[in-house]
Motif scaffolding. Structure first.
Motif, PDB file in Angstrom:
ATOM      1  N   ARG A  26       0.801  -1.118  -0.104  1.00 40.29           N
ATOM      2  CA  ARG A  26       0.032   0.075   0.003  1.00 40.29           C
ATOM      3  C   ARG A  26       0.820   1.119   0.232  1.00 40.29           C
ATOM      4  NH1 ARG A  26      -3.044   3.712   2.599  1.00 40.29           N
ATOM      5  NH2 ARG A  26      -5.074   3.879   2.290  1.00 40.29           N
ATOM      6  N   ASP A  27       2.093   1.411   0.846  1.00 39.21           N
ATOM      7  CA  ASP A  27       2.680   2.475   0.867  1.00 39.21           C
ATOM      8  C   ASP A  27       3.483   2.794  -0.372  1.00 39.21           C
ATOM      9  OD1 ASP A  27       2.129   2.927   3.506  1.00 39.21           O
ATOM     10  OD2 ASP A  27       3.957   1.815   4.486  1.00 39.21           O
ATOM     11  N   LEU A  32       3.246   6.556  -5.179  1.00 40.66           N
ATOM     12  CA  LEU A  32       3.374   6.887  -6.880  1.00 40.66           C
ATOM     13  C   LEU A  32       1.798   7.596  -7.274  1.00 40.66           C
ATOM     14  CD1 LEU A  32       5.096   3.609  -7.717  1.00 40.66           C
ATOM     15  CD2 LEU A  32       5.896   6.213  -7.702  1.00 40.66           C
ATOM     16  N   LEU A  33       0.824   7.242  -6.670  1.00 43.86           N
ATOM     17  CA  LEU A  33      -0.456   7.870  -7.001  1.00 43.86           C
ATOM     18  C   LEU A  33      -0.668   9.223  -6.545  1.00 43.86           C
ATOM     19  CD1 LEU A  33      -2.502   4.768  -6.574  1.00 43.86           C
ATOM     20  CD2 LEU A  33      -1.388   5.288  -8.521  1.00 43.86           C
ATOM     21  N   ALA A  34      -1.179  10.229  -7.457  1.00 44.80           N
ATOM     22  CA  ALA A  34      -1.505  11.506  -6.982  1.00 44.80           C
ATOM     23  C   ALA A  34      -2.645  11.544  -6.389  1.00 44.80           C
ATOM     24  CB  ALA A  34      -1.699  12.527  -8.403  1.00 44.80           C
ATOM     25  N   ALA A  35      -3.086  12.504  -5.707  1.00 44.63           N
ATOM     26  CA  ALA A  35      -4.061  12.615  -4.830  1.00 44.63           C
ATOM     27  C   ALA A  35      -5.234  12.615  -5.570  1.00 44.63           C
ATOM     28  CB  ALA A  35      -3.894  13.820  -3.922  1.00 44.63           C
ATOM     29  N   ASP A  36      -5.429  13.141  -6.768  1.00 44.05           N
ATOM     30  CA  ASP A  36      -6.613  13.081  -7.921  1.00 44.05           C
ATOM     31  C   ASP A  36      -6.436  11.863  -8.539  1.00 44.05           C
ATOM     32  OD1 ASP A  36      -4.283  14.307  -9.132  1.00 44.05           O
ATOM     33  OD2 ASP A  36      -5.567  15.850  -9.908  1.00 44.05           O
ATOM     34  N   ARG A  49      -7.834   7.112  -6.405  1.00 38.82           N
ATOM     35  CA  ARG A  49      -6.906   6.516  -5.474  1.00 38.82           C
ATOM     36  C   ARG A  49      -7.269   5.838  -4.324  1.00 38.82           C
ATOM     37  NH1 ARG A  49      -3.448   8.669  -1.342  1.00 38.82           N
ATOM     38  NH2 ARG A  49      -1.244   8.709  -2.026  1.00 38.82           N
ATOM     39  N   ALA A  50      -8.406   6.587  -3.629  1.00 40.54           N
ATOM     40  CA  ALA A  50      -8.935   5.682  -2.345  1.00 40.54           C
ATOM     41  C   ALA A  50      -9.362   4.397  -2.511  1.00 40.54           C
ATOM     42  CB  ALA A  50     -10.115   6.740  -1.666  1.00 40.54           C
ATOM     43  N   SER A  51     -10.107   4.059  -3.540  1.00 38.48           N
ATOM     44  CA  SER A  51     -10.698   2.778  -3.971  1.00 38.48           C
ATOM     45  C   SER A  51      -9.578   1.983  -4.393  1.00 38.48           C
ATOM     46  CB  SER A  51     -11.664   2.767  -4.816  1.00 38.48           C
ATOM     47  OG  SER A  51     -11.218   3.088  -6.264  1.00 38.48           O
ATOM     48  N   ILE A  52      -8.511   2.507  -5.019  1.00 40.54           N
ATOM     49  CA  ILE A  52      -7.160   1.691  -5.259  1.00 40.54           C
ATOM     50  C   ILE A  52      -6.272   1.286  -4.027  1.00 40.54           C
ATOM     51  CG2 ILE A  52      -5.049   1.603  -6.502  1.00 40.54           C
ATOM     52  CD1 ILE A  52      -7.470   1.148  -8.424  1.00 40.54           C
ATOM     53  N   SER A  58      -7.002  -7.041  -0.648  1.00 38.96           N
ATOM     54  CA  SER A  58      -8.147  -7.698  -0.856  1.00 38.96           C
ATOM     55  C   SER A  58      -8.068  -8.605  -1.851  1.00 38.96           C
ATOM     56  CB  SER A  58      -9.524  -6.813  -1.074  1.00 38.96           C
ATOM     57  OG  SER A  58      -9.165  -6.237  -2.297  1.00 38.96           O
ATOM     58  N   ALA A  59      -9.194  -9.520  -2.149  1.00 35.21           N
ATOM     59  CA  ALA A  59      -9.347 -10.456  -3.106  1.00 35.21           C
ATOM     60  C   ALA A  59      -8.972  -9.542  -4.517  1.00 35.21           C
ATOM     61  CB  ALA A  59     -10.525 -11.115  -3.320  1.00 35.21           C
ATOM     62  N   LYS A  60      -9.523  -8.371  -4.583  1.00 33.93           N
ATOM     63  CA  LYS A  60      -9.465  -7.742  -5.989  1.00 33.93           C
ATOM     64  C   LYS A  60      -8.008  -7.651  -6.459  1.00 33.93           C
ATOM     65  CE  LYS A  60     -13.601  -4.974  -4.865  1.00 33.93           C
ATOM     66  NZ  LYS A  60     -14.173  -3.389  -4.563  1.00 33.93           N
ATOM     67  N   ILE A  61      -7.043  -7.267  -5.612  1.00 32.15           N
ATOM     68  CA  ILE A  61      -5.719  -7.315  -6.152  1.00 32.15           C
ATOM     69  C   ILE A  61      -5.028  -8.469  -5.673  1.00 32.15           C
ATOM     70  CG2 ILE A  61      -3.767  -5.971  -5.898  1.00 32.15           C
ATOM     71  CD1 ILE A  61      -5.151  -3.336  -5.965  1.00 32.15           C
TER      72      ILE A  61
END
Length: 129
Positions: A26-27, A32-36, A49-52, A58-61
């Motif tokens: 996660r860190d 690497l991901l912008a706030a937007d 970003r929040a959903s990623i 989780s099972a998704k990733i």
């Protein structure tokens, strides 16, 4: 911006994102991901970003079991001083399956660091540009 240095930095960052997804780091993803940040997934679904970051572990990733990947046809186009559009292809092996994608990312340099602002990956046949 020196094109060769940007290409090396952004190819390294794209690789790091693929590896971070594999490890569920996660860190590393957050850095690497912008706030937007926004993404259009291969299903057509939109992510922010929040959903990623929430999906990491989780099972998704986590269920992806990304075993190896290859980046090819990497090219970039400078759109503004601190804004670059990157295009490339990936070959991902998951178990017995090999998935090919055409990918585009929009990278913005913020405080001297490159952060991904947008990404889209589209499944495609091998060799399709």
């Amino acid at each position: 911006m020196h094109a060769a240095a940007a290409e090396i930095a952004l190819r390294t960052a794209e690789t790091a994102l693929l590896k971070a997804q594999q490890r569920g780091d996660r860190d590393a993803m957050a850095a690497l991901l912008a706030a937007d940040f926004e993404e259009i997934g291969s299903s057509g679904r939109h992510y922010d970003r929040a959903s990623i970051l929430a999906a990491i572990g989780s099972a998704k990733i986590g269920s992806a079991q990304l075993e190896d990947f290859e980046i090819s046809d990497f090219r970039l186009r400078q759109l503004a001083k601190d804004l670059v559009l990157v295009h490339f292809r990936t070959r991902l092996r998951r178990g017995d399956s090999v998935l090919h994608s055409a990918r585009s990312s929009l990278w913005r340099r913020e405080d001297g660091l490159w952060r991904m602002a947008f990404h889209q990956g589209t499944p495609c046949a091998q060799g399709v540009a």
